[in-house]
Design a protein around this motif. Structure first.
Motif, PDB file in Angstrom:
ATOM      1  N   VAL A 146       0.846  -1.195   0.000  1.00  0.00           N
ATOM      2  CA  VAL A 146       0.000   0.000   0.000  1.00  0.00           C
ATOM      3  C   VAL A 146       0.884   1.248   0.000  1.00  0.00           C
ATOM      4  O   VAL A 146       1.708   1.431   0.903  1.00  0.00           O
ATOM      5  CB  VAL A 146      -0.926   0.033   1.236  1.00  0.00           C
ATOM      6  CG1 VAL A 146      -1.806   1.290   1.200  1.00  0.00           C
ATOM      7  CG2 VAL A 146      -1.781  -1.223   1.310  1.00  0.00           C
ATOM      8  N   GLN A 147       0.713   2.074  -1.011  1.00  0.00           N
ATOM      9  CA  GLN A 147       1.371   3.378  -1.058  1.00  0.00           C
ATOM     10  C   GLN A 147       0.338   4.437  -0.695  1.00  0.00           C
ATOM     11  O   GLN A 147      -0.781   4.400  -1.225  1.00  0.00           O
ATOM     12  CB  GLN A 147       1.882   3.674  -2.467  1.00  0.00           C
ATOM     13  CG  GLN A 147       2.876   2.670  -3.012  1.00  0.00           C
ATOM     14  CD  GLN A 147       3.456   3.145  -4.340  1.00  0.00           C
ATOM     15  OE1 GLN A 147       2.723   3.372  -5.297  1.00  0.00           O
ATOM     16  NE2 GLN A 147       4.754   3.291  -4.401  1.00  0.00           N
ATOM     17  N   ALA A 148       0.700   5.387   0.160  1.00  0.00           N
ATOM     18  CA  ALA A 148      -0.273   6.396   0.561  1.00  0.00           C
ATOM     19  C   ALA A 148       0.398   7.747   0.758  1.00  0.00           C
ATOM     20  O   ALA A 148       1.530   7.824   1.236  1.00  0.00           O
ATOM     21  CB  ALA A 148      -0.982   5.967   1.850  1.00  0.00           C
ATOM     22  N   GLY A 185      -1.075   5.742 -12.499  1.00  0.00           N
ATOM     23  CA  GLY A 185      -1.724   4.605 -13.163  1.00  0.00           C
ATOM     24  C   GLY A 185      -0.784   3.413 -13.286  1.00  0.00           C
ATOM     25  O   GLY A 185      -1.195   2.262 -13.085  1.00  0.00           O
ATOM     26  N   ASP A 186       0.493   3.677 -13.578  1.00  0.00           N
ATOM     27  CA  ASP A 186       1.466   2.582 -13.700  1.00  0.00           C
ATOM     28  C   ASP A 186       1.584   1.812 -12.394  1.00  0.00           C
ATOM     29  O   ASP A 186       1.685   0.583 -12.393  1.00  0.00           O
ATOM     30  CB  ASP A 186       2.859   3.131 -14.053  1.00  0.00           C
ATOM     31  CG  ASP A 186       2.998   3.453 -15.527  1.00  0.00           C
ATOM     32  OD1 ASP A 186       2.008   3.301 -16.259  1.00  0.00           O
ATOM     33  OD2 ASP A 186       4.102   3.874 -15.931  1.00  0.00           O
ATOM     34  N   ALA A 187       1.622   2.544 -11.268  1.00  0.00           N
ATOM     35  CA  ALA A 187       1.770   1.884  -9.963  1.00  0.00           C
ATOM     36  C   ALA A 187       0.567   0.981  -9.709  1.00  0.00           C
ATOM     37  O   ALA A 187       0.709  -0.149  -9.228  1.00  0.00           O
ATOM     38  CB  ALA A 187       1.917   2.920  -8.845  1.00  0.00           C
ATOM     39  N   THR A 227      -1.772  -0.930  -4.207  1.00  0.00           N
ATOM     40  CA  THR A 227      -2.880  -0.089  -3.772  1.00  0.00           C
ATOM     41  C   THR A 227      -2.297   1.294  -3.556  1.00  0.00           C
ATOM     42  O   THR A 227      -1.306   1.434  -2.823  1.00  0.00           O
ATOM     43  CB  THR A 227      -3.489  -0.607  -2.454  1.00  0.00           C
ATOM     44  OG1 THR A 227      -4.009  -1.910  -2.694  1.00  0.00           O
ATOM     45  CG2 THR A 227      -4.589   0.323  -1.957  1.00  0.00           C
ATOM     46  N   VAL A 228      -2.866   2.323  -4.206  1.00  0.00           N
ATOM     47  CA  VAL A 228      -2.329   3.682  -4.115  1.00  0.00           C
ATOM     48  C   VAL A 228      -3.414   4.612  -3.586  1.00  0.00           C
ATOM     49  O   VAL A 228      -4.504   4.685  -4.163  1.00  0.00           O
ATOM     50  CB  VAL A 228      -1.844   4.189  -5.494  1.00  0.00           C
ATOM     51  CG1 VAL A 228      -1.228   5.576  -5.365  1.00  0.00           C
ATOM     52  CG2 VAL A 228      -0.851   3.216  -6.118  1.00  0.00           C
ATOM     53  N   GLU A 238      -7.403  11.014  -0.442  1.00  0.00           N
ATOM     54  CA  GLU A 238      -8.069   9.733  -0.151  1.00  0.00           C
ATOM     55  C   GLU A 238      -7.674   9.227   1.240  1.00  0.00           C
ATOM     56  O   GLU A 238      -8.507   8.711   1.992  1.00  0.00           O
ATOM     57  CB  GLU A 238      -7.697   8.689  -1.214  1.00  0.00           C
ATOM     58  CG  GLU A 238      -8.334   8.971  -2.566  1.00  0.00           C
ATOM     59  CD  GLU A 238      -7.743   8.147  -3.707  1.00  0.00           C
ATOM     60  OE1 GLU A 238      -8.440   7.983  -4.720  1.00  0.00           O
ATOM     61  OE2 GLU A 238      -6.573   7.690  -3.604  1.00  0.00           O
ATOM     62  N   LEU A 239      -6.390   9.391   1.559  1.00  0.00           N
ATOM     63  CA  LEU A 239      -5.911   8.924   2.866  1.00  0.00           C
ATOM     64  C   LEU A 239      -6.546   9.729   4.000  1.00  0.00           C
ATOM     65  O   LEU A 239      -6.983   9.155   5.014  1.00  0.00           O
ATOM     66  CB  LEU A 239      -4.388   9.049   2.917  1.00  0.00           C
ATOM     67  CG  LEU A 239      -3.725   8.585   4.208  1.00  0.00           C
ATOM     68  CD1 LEU A 239      -3.908   7.084   4.407  1.00  0.00           C
ATOM     69  CD2 LEU A 239      -2.238   8.936   4.213  1.00  0.00           C
TER      70      LEU A 239
END
Ligand code: MN
Ligand code: MN
Length: 320
Positions: free
Chosen positions: A183-185, A198-200, A206-207, A212-213
């Protein structure tokens, strides 16, 4: 039960006295009776904008002198469960990213093989690839828990594949992390194109953007991470540009519109119940910090929160 190595007694030697180690822990390089070791990796020649993170570890150590052993938010006394030391800095080769990776993998490997939980102070974010390699060589592919304004999944910079903005693309290519469990945030700010994020997502991460966070909040974020990570070996990496530059100005690539230091602490505290095998706090560039060193202070406190998570896991009989 309490650990052999603990911070210096502040009622015998005041906090502003003595040689600066992380949290006033003893400087020890023999890993006997050591549960966690704080180490610096002062490498900063893979940055794309402002350099200076080579001085991050010493600034974080200086800022850490005020850290006390009991974490009231987590109700844990770190040194009731853990013995901790400052093991100094890992070897590196300035200007040579891949050479530094080889040195850092070897140095960290010695700690990991001794059963020690390493807490690495950066340095720029390129160093995390060496750490992920060292841990995954022992544990297999890791679940990545990544807090940062940037995803660091770009292809290359100026023809160089190993840069602080390419770390996690390389980590996926090398198979040292499992993006489906990662998870990247905190992502925000201007990009080159929609494909930057989009690539990630296409790679399986999960980005969560900063907005959002913040909408999710710490408790739901913690639940989401636990759901994605499960009981896999997990690695937590915290880039201080996760916070708004009002809180962490001393960093290489600041992005406005970020969380406060209080919010950053809350998101890290929410990460209980993971099988953390390693961590780092990166991108502190002290020459851009404000008077009072808020960036180094935040970094020291985040490292302390992560050590608290490790103490909690030990107290609950997991993650040892
Ligand atoms: Mn980063
Ligand atoms: Mn960043």
């Amino acid at each position: 039960m309490s650990g052999r190595y603990q911070p210096a007694d502040a009622f015998r030697s005041p906090r502003f006295s003595g040689i600066r180690t992380f949290m006033r822990l003893p400087y020890v390089t023999d890993m006997t009776d050591v549960d966690f070791a704080v180490v610096g990796l002062p490498f900063d020649t893979a940055t794309s904008f402002r350099t200076g993170a080579r001085f991050g570890p010493e600034a974080i150590r200086a800022a850490s002198a005020l850290l006390r052993p009991y974490n009231p938010e987590q109700d844990v006394d770190i040194f009731a469960h853990l013995s901790g030391v400052d093991a100094g800095d890992l070897q590196l080769a300035p200007g040579d990213t891949e050479g530094t990776y080889a040195l850092a993998e070897e140095g960290l490997g010695t700690l990991i093989d001794a059963g020690v939980f390493p807490v690495v102070l950066g340095g720029d974010h390129a160093i995390t690839l060496a750490e992920l390699r060292a841990h995954s060589a022992r544990h297999g592919p890791l679940a990545l828990v990544h807090l940062d304004a940037h995803g660091d999944t770009w292809h290359e910079y100026f023809g160089q594949r190993f840069y602080h903005g390419t770390t996690f693309r390389r980590a996926v290519e090398e198979g040292v992390i499992d993006p489906a469990a990662s998870v990247q945030a905190g992502m925000r700010g201007s990009l080159y194109s929609p494909s930057d994020i989009g690539d990630a997502r296409d790679m399986g991460f999960t980005v969560l953007s900063t907005l959002e966070l913040l909408d999710l909040g710490p408790a739901a974020y913690g639940d989401l991470v636990r759901e994605r990570v499960g009981d896999r070996p997990a690695y937590l990496t915290f880039d201080v540009d996760f916070c708004d530059p009002a809180y962490t100005p001393g960093t290489g690539t600041p992005e406005v519109g970020g969380p406060t230091s209080a919010q950053a602490q809350a998101f890290v505290r929410a990460l209980t119940g993971l099988n953390l095998v390693g961590c780092d706090v990166v991108e502190v560039s002290p020459s851009y910090d404000s008077p009072g060193q808020p960036t180094a202070l935040l970094a020291a406190n985040i490292a302390w929160e992560i050590i608290s998570l490790h103490a909690l896991a030990r107290a609950r009989g997991a993650g040892s």
